[in-house]
Design a protein around this motif. Structure first.
Motif, PDB file in Angstrom:
ATOM      1  N   SER A 174      -3.687   1.183  -8.991  1.00 55.83           N
ATOM      2  CA  SER A 174      -3.200   0.612  -7.617  1.00 55.83           C
ATOM      3  C   SER A 174      -2.182   1.505  -7.060  1.00 55.83           C
ATOM      4  O   SER A 174      -1.915   1.394  -5.826  1.00 55.83           O
ATOM      5  CB  SER A 174      -2.689  -0.805  -8.046  1.00 55.83           C
ATOM      6  N   LEU A 175      -1.669   2.760  -7.667  1.00 58.22           N
ATOM      7  CA  LEU A 175      -0.933   3.370  -6.860  1.00 58.22           C
ATOM      8  C   LEU A 175      -1.316   4.750  -6.086  1.00 58.22           C
ATOM      9  O   LEU A 175      -2.467   5.049  -6.470  1.00 58.22           O
ATOM     10  CB  LEU A 175       0.120   4.128  -8.003  1.00 58.22           C
ATOM     11  N   THR A 230       4.662   0.808 -14.249  1.00 54.49           N
ATOM     12  CA  THR A 230       3.241   0.256 -13.817  1.00 54.49           C
ATOM     13  C   THR A 230       2.932  -0.312 -15.155  1.00 54.49           C
ATOM     14  O   THR A 230       2.611  -1.568 -15.206  1.00 54.49           O
ATOM     15  CB  THR A 230       2.218   1.155 -13.498  1.00 54.49           C
ATOM     16  N   GLU A 272       7.218   5.136  -2.385  1.00 51.40           N
ATOM     17  CA  GLU A 272       7.677   3.829  -1.896  1.00 51.40           C
ATOM     18  C   GLU A 272       6.983   2.807  -2.646  1.00 51.40           C
ATOM     19  O   GLU A 272       7.615   1.551  -2.762  1.00 51.40           O
ATOM     20  CB  GLU A 272       6.855   3.568  -0.319  1.00 51.40           C
ATOM     21  N   GLN A 273       5.783   2.836  -3.195  1.00 49.78           N
ATOM     22  CA  GLN A 273       5.228   1.936  -3.851  1.00 49.78           C
ATOM     23  C   GLN A 273       5.812   1.789  -5.254  1.00 49.78           C
ATOM     24  O   GLN A 273       6.082   0.426  -5.837  1.00 49.78           O
ATOM     25  CB  GLN A 273       3.451   2.217  -3.927  1.00 49.78           C
ATOM     26  N   ARG A 274       6.508   2.722  -5.873  1.00 51.07           N
ATOM     27  CA  ARG A 274       7.135   2.802  -7.044  1.00 51.07           C
ATOM     28  C   ARG A 274       8.231   1.864  -6.823  1.00 51.07           C
ATOM     29  O   ARG A 274       8.812   1.152  -7.571  1.00 51.07           O
ATOM     30  CB  ARG A 274       7.586   4.038  -7.528  1.00 51.07           C
ATOM     31  N   GLU A 316       3.384   7.116  -2.765  1.00 48.64           N
ATOM     32  CA  GLU A 316       3.512   6.700  -4.029  1.00 48.64           C
ATOM     33  C   GLU A 316       5.187   6.306  -4.349  1.00 48.64           C
ATOM     34  O   GLU A 316       5.282   5.291  -5.101  1.00 48.64           O
ATOM     35  CB  GLU A 316       3.213   7.998  -4.721  1.00 48.64           C
ATOM     36  N   GLU A 376       8.788  -0.476  -4.654  1.00 48.02           N
ATOM     37  CA  GLU A 376       8.457  -1.666  -4.735  1.00 48.02           C
ATOM     38  C   GLU A 376       8.067  -2.576  -5.915  1.00 48.02           C
ATOM     39  O   GLU A 376       8.556  -3.718  -6.304  1.00 48.02           O
ATOM     40  CB  GLU A 376       7.195  -2.159  -3.702  1.00 48.02           C
TER      41      GLU A 376
END
Length: 318
Positions: free
Chosen positions: A49-50, A40, A61-63, A59, A65
């Motif tokens: 935003s996480l 981040t 999955e977002q990392r 979490e 991305e």
């Protein structure tokens, strides 16, 4: 001799995960610190935003991305550097016509390796005791078709290199490096297994041997080399193998047999393959000169050598 207990103590390593066992709904057995860099901060996205720890899968999955976004940013930076410094990525060596032409015909397109504004950089290491004459001829033909720059260096392993060799590859000084389609750098050095060609020296496996380098350069000259006439390409490859295996590397008996076969072929044809100059003629001409087979060559071969020498590309080499 150490006892078993001493040996166990000697190689004992404390558990990395510690002794705290978790019983959480996430199912994690041991608690450990996150070893990964906080992406981040790297790509300037706030931690807020996480998704928090209430949903570890989301979490993660977002990392993922965010990491993919970072890789895309790096890719764009690398592409910018490639455009700025004039390098090109090559995954194949294209294709070209089996016959050599001094000018580009209407049905022959520019090689995919020499399209656009990026520069194709070739570095060739050559032993001054056995200069590959076909390389010089192909260089002259390439200059007729593309913007070609050239430089020559002498490695410390090569001594007493004649000036006629160090000056054969010269840039006329009218173009900057980035203005060329192709840049050829020749390094005279002590190489024992024939000349070596490196395409993009920082990443490419070398192409070894005069015949193989000639094949590569021919595919730059004419993109239809492998598709025009398969039978003709096969015949050219046979003569290239004869030049390399028998004329350059063979013993006296093998060289004599190759010259007799060459003389027989040229008794019925002006050129080795087809009705005009081809790669077979260029490489065989080079092999005969390097192996000192020219002065005692039979009549048909001498006639063919004279025909080759009348070509402007051969004249420059001579």
């Amino acid at each position: 001799m150490a006892s078993k207990s001493d040996t166990r103590e000697m190689y004992r390593v404390k558990p990395y995960y510690g002794s705290e066992v978790l019983a959480t709904k996430s199912g994690v057995m041991y608690k450990t610190e996150n070893l990964h860099t906080d992406v981040t901060n790297t790509i300037h996205i706030s931690k807020e935003s996480l998704v928090t720890g209430d949903n570890p899968a989301a979490e993660l999955e977002q990392r993922q991305e965010l990491i993919l976004k970072k890789l895309q940013d790096l890719k764009e930076v690398v592409s910018g550097l490639r455009r700025r410094y004039g390098t090109v990525h090559t995954s194949n060596c294209g294709s070209s016509s089996s016959s050599v032409s001094a000018t580009r015909s209407s049905n022959v397109t520019t090689s995919s390796l020499l399209q656009g504004d990026v520069l194709l950089d070739l570095v060739i290491s050559v032993n001054p005791s056995s200069p590959p004459l076909s390389l010089f001829v192909l260089y002259e033909l390439l200059k007729q078709q593309y913007k070609v720059g050239a430089k020559t260096y002498v490695h410390s392993s090569a001594v007493n290199v004649p000036e006629k060799l160090t000056s054969i590859f010269t840039n006329d000084g009218t173009k900057e490096r980035g203005d060329n389609h192709l840049m050829i750098t020749v390094i005279w050095k002590d190489v024992s297994n024939g000349p070596t060609l490196m395409v993009e020296p920082h990443r490419q496996t070398p192409i070894i041997g005069e015949s193989n380098i000639a094949r590569y350069l021919m595919r730059l000259l004419n993109p239809n080399y492998d598709t025009d006439d398969i039978a003709k390409v096969t015949q050219i490859d046979e003569w290239l193998d004869t030049a390399n295996i028998q004329v350059l590397q063979g013993n006296t008996k093998e060289k004599s047999a190759a010259v007799r076969s060459l003389n027989s072929r040229l008794g019925r044809n002006d050129w080795l393959v087809g009705s005009r100059l081809s790669l077979a003629d260029i490489v065989m001409w080079s092999a005969l000169n390097q192996s000192n087979q020219v002065s005692d060559a039979p009549a048909n071969v001498k006639k063919w050598l004279k025909l080759c020498s009348s070509n402007s590309a051969f004249k420059s080499c001579l």
